[in-house]
Design a protein around this motif. Structure first.
Motif, PDB file in Angstrom:
ATOM      1  N   TYR A 140      42.700  44.801  64.947  1.00  0.00           N
ATOM      2  CA  TYR A 140      43.671  44.985  63.874  1.00  0.00           C
ATOM      3  C   TYR A 140      43.079  44.558  62.534  1.00  0.00           C
ATOM      4  N   ASP A 144      42.377  46.859  59.321  1.00  0.00           N
ATOM      5  CA  ASP A 144      43.083  46.494  58.103  1.00  0.00           C
ATOM      6  C   ASP A 144      42.133  46.365  56.917  1.00  0.00           C
ATOM      7  N   GLU A 154      47.369  55.803  61.155  1.00  0.00           N
ATOM      8  CA  GLU A 154      47.103  54.372  61.277  1.00  0.00           C
ATOM      9  C   GLU A 154      46.961  53.943  62.739  1.00  0.00           C
ATOM     10  N   SER A 184      44.201  38.996  59.780  1.00  0.00           N
ATOM     11  CA  SER A 184      45.133  39.963  59.194  1.00  0.00           C
ATOM     12  C   SER A 184      46.492  39.942  59.870  1.00  0.00           C
ATOM     13  N   SER A 188      48.409  40.034  56.579  1.00  0.00           N
ATOM     14  CA  SER A 188      49.078  41.323  56.331  1.00  0.00           C
ATOM     15  C   SER A 188      49.540  41.887  57.671  1.00  0.00           C
ATOM     16  N   PRO A 190      51.197  43.733  60.879  1.00  0.00           N
ATOM     17  CA  PRO A 190      51.408  45.172  61.082  1.00  0.00           C
ATOM     18  C   PRO A 190      52.861  45.575  60.924  1.00  0.00           C
TER      19      PRO A 190
END
Length: 335
Positions: A140, A144, A154, A184, A188, A190
């Motif tokens: 991931y 990212d 995506e 991530s 950030s 998902p």
């Protein structure tokens, strides 16, 4: 009784001599960064630097020894920035700190590379034992950090990155542990259309090795929903950052949803030059394990919360020694 294993998430600072030598050899511009096609002088400098950091970990007494990822100019993006079907774009901030990496723009199929396997082969030759720990970005985080110019979706891109990483792992030499770094997931997380697929992507990488696999998260606490989905991943341990962010949220996640049979504890600050003494680290270990109410663990990996490349070389080395000493059975901690 929980076995304490001292280790790190890798990505070490270059030795001071290597910084100067490689700066002279490589230059200072974006196009001078590692591409995977370096000449003998540059390769030789990295080989000597690798030997030094591997030796330092052995001297410190770490239970798991990493390659150091000294060639990773682009930090966690490295496995893509050296790929033949990836073009490097502009400079992008590396999360929220003052480091930058080249944007890896994926413009073709993510076929087998073997770059990281070659690094680990060289490290295994230096070690000659079973203490090797491999380090990779988790699927991931790597997706990212990258820009998809080929797959177009995506979820499909995440699947492609996980398949790519699994293929790389399949070429690794024998290793005791694999750390998959997933900052991530914190920084950030998902969205709803991808979050349930993250565990499948991580499992695909994990299934490529017989080693113990740790998904290490950092720069704060995981969102509750993200953590619940992460628990579906087929891994041996999840790593938690107990230095940065909300410790109460991290403990809530663990106590509410449980965790794996093993755990990784990010208890030494990978971005602060203050060196923790072994007694302090051991106290943090015991405090953390005491506050996990739902279970005990077979193994607890005691580590820095983040990569160590942010630190001066001497401070990183001192932190290695503190981690190793903190996991010694005979270390006494004052009440």
């Amino acid at each position: 009784m929980t076995e304490l294993v001292s280790t790190t998430p890798g990505l070490y600072p270059l030795p001071d001599w290597a910084k100067q030598e490689l700066s002279d050899l490589k230059g200072h511009q974006k196009h001078d960064l590692i591409s995977g096609t370096e000449g003998a002088d540059i390769v030789g400098a990295y080989d000597r630097a690798r030997e030094e950091v591997v030796s330092e970990q052995g001297d410190a007494g770490l239970d798991r020894v990493v390659e150091g990822q000294l060639r990773w100019d682009d930090m966690l993006a490295h496995p893509l920035t050296v790929h033949e079907n990836v073009e490097t774009g502009g400079i992008v901030r590396y999360y929220d700190n003052n480091n930058f990496y080249r944007d890896p723009q994926v413009r073709g199929e993510l076929t087998f590379s073997g770059d990281v396997a070659a690094e680990l082969d060289a490290t295994a030759d230096l070690l000659g034992d079973e203490s090797l720990q491999a380090v990779l970005p988790g699927p991931y985080s790597l997706s990212d950090l990258a820009t998809d110019e080929h797959y177009g979706d995506e979820a499909d891109f995440l699947d492609a990155v996980s398949e790519f990483l699994a293929g790389e792992v399949d070429a690794f030499p024998d290793h005791e542990t694999l750390f998959l770094l997933e900052p991530s997931l914190v920084f950030s997380p998902p969205g709803e259309d991808v979050d349930e697929r993250v565990a499948e992507a991580i499992s695909a990488v994990s299934d490529a090795t017989d080693a113990d696999v740790v998904v290490h998260t950092y720069w704060g606490a995981l969102d509750e929903k993200v953590y619940a989905h992460l628990m579906d991943a087929d891994v041996d341990a999840i790593g938690f950052d107990f230095v940065a962010g909300d410790r109460d949220q991290t403990l809530y996640n663990i106590n509410e949803y449980g965790t794996k049979d093993d755990i990784a504890l990010g208890l030494v600050d990978g971005q602060n030059t203050l060196v923790e003494d072994p007694e302090t680290v051991r106290e943090r270990v015991e405090w953390t394990l005491d506050n996990v109410q739902t279970q005990t663990f077979d193994t607890a990996y005691v580590t820095s919360n983040t990569e160590l490349f942010y630190l001066p070389e001497n401070r990183a080395t001192e932190k290695l020694a503190a981690l190793a000493a903190a996991t010694e059975d005979e270390l006494e901690v004052e009440a």
